[in-house]
Design a protein around this motif. Structure first.
Motif, short mmCIF file in Angstrom:
data_model
loop_
_atom_site.label_atom_id
_atom_site.label_comp_id
_atom_site.label_asym_id
_atom_site.label_seq_id
_atom_site.Cartn_x
_atom_site.Cartn_y
_atom_site.Cartn_z
N GLY A 47 32.52 45.55 35.93
CA GLY A 47 33.40 44.45 36.02
C GLY A 47 32.87 43.75 37.52
N SER A 49 31.39 40.92 38.22
CA SER A 49 30.95 39.32 38.45
C SER A 49 32.00 38.32 38.93
CB SER A 49 30.13 38.79 37.16
OG SER A 49 31.19 38.73 36.27
N THR A 50 33.19 38.55 38.94
CA THR A 50 34.28 37.70 39.38
C THR A 50 35.58 38.69 39.93
OG1 THR A 50 35.40 37.96 37.10
CG2 THR A 50 33.72 35.92 37.58
N TYR A 52 38.12 40.93 41.72
CA TYR A 52 38.34 41.82 42.54
C TYR A 52 37.06 42.83 42.63
CZ TYR A 52 42.88 41.55 43.94
OH TYR A 52 44.18 41.08 44.87
N GLY A 53 36.31 42.74 41.31
CA GLY A 53 35.19 43.59 41.11
C GLY A 53 33.80 42.75 42.03
N VAL A 71 27.75 45.95 36.66
CA VAL A 71 27.79 45.63 35.28
C VAL A 71 28.53 44.65 34.85
CG1 VAL A 71 28.42 47.06 33.08
CG2 VAL A 71 27.21 48.13 34.90
N ASP A 110 28.00 44.82 27.32
CA ASP A 110 29.43 45.48 27.03
C ASP A 110 29.63 46.55 27.66
OD1 ASP A 110 31.86 46.14 26.23
OD2 ASP A 110 31.48 46.13 24.07
N VAL A 138 37.21 46.00 35.34
CA VAL A 138 36.96 45.30 33.97
C VAL A 138 38.42 44.79 33.69
CG1 VAL A 138 36.48 45.39 31.54
CG2 VAL A 138 35.05 46.90 33.21
N ALA A 139 38.42 43.35 33.40
CA ALA A 139 39.56 42.96 32.57
C ALA A 139 39.11 42.19 31.55
CB ALA A 139 40.28 42.13 33.54
N MET A 195 43.00 47.92 28.14
CA MET A 195 43.35 48.08 29.60
C MET A 195 43.90 49.40 30.14
SD MET A 195 42.38 45.12 30.76
CE MET A 195 43.04 44.71 32.14
N TYR A 234 55.19 41.95 32.56
CA TYR A 234 54.04 42.70 33.24
C TYR A 234 54.09 44.07 33.24
CZ TYR A 234 49.61 43.50 35.58
OH TYR A 234 48.35 43.93 35.83
N LYS A 270 47.03 42.80 45.27
CA LYS A 270 48.06 41.67 45.50
C LYS A 270 47.89 40.60 44.17
CE LYS A 270 48.48 37.36 48.20
NZ LYS A 270 47.73 36.76 49.22
N THR A 274 42.72 34.45 39.53
CA THR A 274 41.52 35.01 38.85
C THR A 274 41.37 34.60 37.39
OG1 THR A 274 42.17 37.06 38.00
CG2 THR A 274 41.24 37.31 40.30
N GLN A 275 40.30 34.90 36.65
CA GLN A 275 40.35 34.24 35.38
C GLN A 275 41.30 34.80 34.44
OE1 GLN A 275 36.47 33.79 33.61
NE2 GLN A 275 35.48 33.39 35.48
N SER A 276 41.45 36.40 34.92
CA SER A 276 42.56 37.13 34.02
C SER A 276 43.93 36.71 34.44
CB SER A 276 42.34 38.46 34.56
OG SER A 276 41.02 38.92 34.07
N SER A 277 44.37 36.45 35.53
CA SER A 277 45.55 36.55 35.98
C SER A 277 46.13 34.87 35.43
CB SER A 277 45.90 36.64 37.30
OG SER A 277 45.24 35.64 38.14
P1 NAD Z 1 38.35 38.90 36.42
O1 NAD Z 1 38.63 38.41 35.02
O2 NAD Z 1 38.10 38.34 37.33
O3 NAD Z 1 37.20 40.01 36.23
C1 NAD Z 1 36.77 40.99 35.24
C2 NAD Z 1 35.36 41.43 35.29
O4 NAD Z 1 35.40 42.20 34.08
C3 NAD Z 1 34.31 40.39 34.99
O5 NAD Z 1 33.21 40.80 35.95
C4 NAD Z 1 33.88 40.22 33.72
O6 NAD Z 1 32.50 39.95 33.48
C5 NAD Z 1 33.93 42.05 33.40
N1 NAD Z 1 34.34 42.22 31.97
C6 NAD Z 1 35.14 42.03 31.01
N2 NAD Z 1 34.65 42.30 29.78
C7 NAD Z 1 33.87 43.12 30.08
C8 NAD Z 1 33.05 43.86 29.20
N3 NAD Z 1 33.42 44.21 28.19
N4 NAD Z 1 32.00 44.59 29.62
C9 NAD Z 1 31.60 44.39 31.00
N5 NAD Z 1 32.13 43.77 31.92
C10 NAD Z 1 33.15 43.10 31.60
O7 NAD Z 1 39.63 40.14 36.70
P2 NAD Z 1 40.20 40.43 38.03
O8 NAD Z 1 41.48 39.83 38.13
O9 NAD Z 1 39.50 40.72 39.00
O10 NAD Z 1 40.81 41.97 37.39
C11 NAD Z 1 39.95 43.05 37.74
C12 NAD Z 1 41.02 44.39 37.78
O11 NAD Z 1 42.02 44.02 39.01
C13 NAD Z 1 41.88 44.54 36.50
O12 NAD Z 1 42.13 45.91 36.23
C14 NAD Z 1 43.27 43.72 36.80
O13 NAD Z 1 44.29 44.32 36.07
C15 NAD Z 1 43.28 44.21 38.29
N6 NAD Z 1 44.13 43.36 39.31
C16 NAD Z 1 44.07 41.90 39.13
C17 NAD Z 1 44.97 41.15 39.84
C18 NAD Z 1 45.08 39.83 39.78
O14 NAD Z 1 46.22 39.29 40.49
N7 NAD Z 1 44.11 39.06 39.54
C19 NAD Z 1 45.90 41.90 40.83
C20 NAD Z 1 46.21 43.29 40.65
C21 NAD Z 1 45.08 44.16 40.01
#
Ligand code: NAD
Length: 396
Positions: A47, A49-50, A52-53, A71, A110, A138-139, A195, A234, A270, A274-277
């Motif tokens: 995970g 590419s964007t 926290y990863g 990955v 994937d 991964v999200a 998740m 949440y 924190k 991000t795309q997920s939040s």
């Molecule tokens: P994000 O959407 O920015 O990044 C998700 C990453 O997962 C991307 O690199 C995407 O390519 C990859 N991905 C998705 N599906 C995939 C698959 N099937 N195979 C391979 N790669 C895959 O998300 P984020 O917000 O950085 O979240 C990452 C983690 O941090 C999650 O567990 C999330 O719950 C946690 N988190 C996020 C926040 C927030 O506010 N954004 C806060 C605390 C914790």
């Protein structure tokens, strides 16, 4: 072509290669300006590419000088369609890493599949031998189980009762009430399957069996807790149940890795744009209120600042990593400071469509959302003809 943002609902379907590259450069620059980290040598980020990863990968490479494998599930440009932001981010990262003499490779596909796990393990064997840090970030809204073939979808819903709270359309500034019906048992099961920690454990199992996990290796996955106002949707909802599963998985993995001097953690991070939040109701309005207060107090951090603090002070700081009573690393400590939370709660009561830009940093939120896709970034000429085709230097 001239690349403009195109939004559909709350997602942006285009991305700008130069803007994404600038965002990655900014993160690399930040890390290079900090003290070096005596940390991992060979890192796998799942995970990568964007969000926290990506920030974890940048800190590993430019903070600790590590070789990295990323990955991720992103698409290159095709015809009139731009690549996804994660593709452009990763291409920019890999170009900079290789220029700095750091090994970096990409596996695109994937992460939930056996095929990608095997491909990654083969790459570790041939290029790095073993890895000493595995970041699981991964999200995803969906997962197909590699053994049963069942496809699960995750939902963001409360458990037990209907949840109603304020939410915002961050494109228009309209504050309204979001009402979310509780999840069914099956939705809960599926969200935990997407998740929760099962796939993380599958990765570690496969890597241990293949002998590509170094003695004393560390693995970390990310979680969120957040304030009272979002708890029902949440932390005490479907996603929270999945995070409970992830946190329990960390314990299982830690017990296993411990005998060989290894460690498994969940770091609670924190709330950030991000795309997920941005897809979670209520959360963008909370983040906007939080950002304003943390910026005013000089405590604001983005993904890169969070991940630098995680690596330098917690995972690879002096002595053992500090954890809370549940064994969790807390880099959400500044967000959760009682004075900050008290101020957010006060502002929350007052927020309406009429005052949202004044009382919260909704404009900052909106801008950061577009920056995730390489738009609204200083120093980029958005009127210029831009080639959307960008090669991935370390693609395998
Ligand atoms: P994000 O959407 O920015 O990044 C998700 C990453 O997962 C991307 O690199 C995407 O390519 C990859 N991905 C998705 N599906 C995939 C698959 N099937 N195979 C391979 N790669 C895959 O998300 P984020 O917000 O950085 O979240 C990452 C983690 O941090 C999650 O567990 C999330 O719950 C946690 N988190 C996020 C926040 C927030 O506010 N954004 C806060 C605390 C914790």
């Amino acid at each position: 072509m001239i690349i403009q943002p195109k939004t559909r609902g709350f997602i942006c379907t285009t991305a700008h290669p130069e803007g994404c590259a600038k965002q990655v450069e900014r993160q690399i620059k930040y890390v290079k300006e900090q003290k070096g980290i005596s940390g991992p040598r060979n890192v796998l980020v799942i995970g990568a590419s964007t969000g926290y990863g990506l920030a974890s990968r940048i800190v590993s490479a430019f903070g600790a000088g590590a070789a990295t494998i990323g990955v991720y599930f992103d698409k290159p440009a095709e015809g009139a369609r731009t690549a996804s932001a994660g593709w452009y981010n990763s291409a920019a990262f890999e170009a900079s890493a290789q220029e700095a003499g750091l090994k970096s490779y990409s596996i695109v596909g994937d992460a939930f599949s056996d095929e990608i796990k095997t491909k990654t393990i083969d790459l570790i064997k041939s290029e790095l031998g073993q890895v000493d840090l595995v970041v699981y970030s991964v999200a995803s809204p969906r997962r197909t189980h590699p053994k049963t073939g069942e496809t699960f979808s995750s939902v963001i819903k409360p458990l037990g009762g209907v949840y109603t709270n304020k939410t915002v359309n961050f494109h228009t500034g309209e504050v309204s009430q979001a009402t979310i019906e509780p999840a069914t048992e099956d939705e809960l099961r599926q969200t935990i399957a997407v998740m929760g920690g099962e796939d993380w454990e599958m990765w570690i199992d496969a890597m241990e069996q293949a002998g590509v996990l170094a003695e004393g290796a560390t693995t970390v996955a990310y979680s969120y807790i957040g304030p009272e106002i979002t708890h029902a949707v949440y932390r005490e909802g479907t996603i929270g149940a999945a995070k409970n599963h992830l946190e329990a998985t960390a314990k299982t993995l830690n017990d296993r890795l411990d005998s060989k001097g290894g460690r498994a953690f969940v770091s609670v991070n924190k709330a950030l744009v991000t795309q997920s939040s941005s897809a979670i109701p209520v959360v963008p309005l909370y983040i906007s209120a939080l950002y304003k207060i943390m910026k005013e107090k000089g405590l604001h951090e983005g993904c890169i600042e969070q991940m630098y603090r995680l690596f330098s002070e917690r995972l690879y700081g002096e002595g053992s990593a500090p954890v809370d009573e549940k064994g969790l690393i807390r880099v959400d400590d500044w967000e959760m400071k009682p004075d900050i939370q008290a101020e957010v709660a006060k502002v929350w009561e007052q927020l309406t469509t009429d005052n949202v830009y004044e009382l919260s940093d909704l404009e900052g939120y909106r801008r950061e959302f577009f920056q995730l896709f390489g738009f609204e970034t200083d120093g980029v000429d958005y009127e210029a003809d831009t080639n959307p085709d960008v090669a991935m230097p370390g693609l395998r």
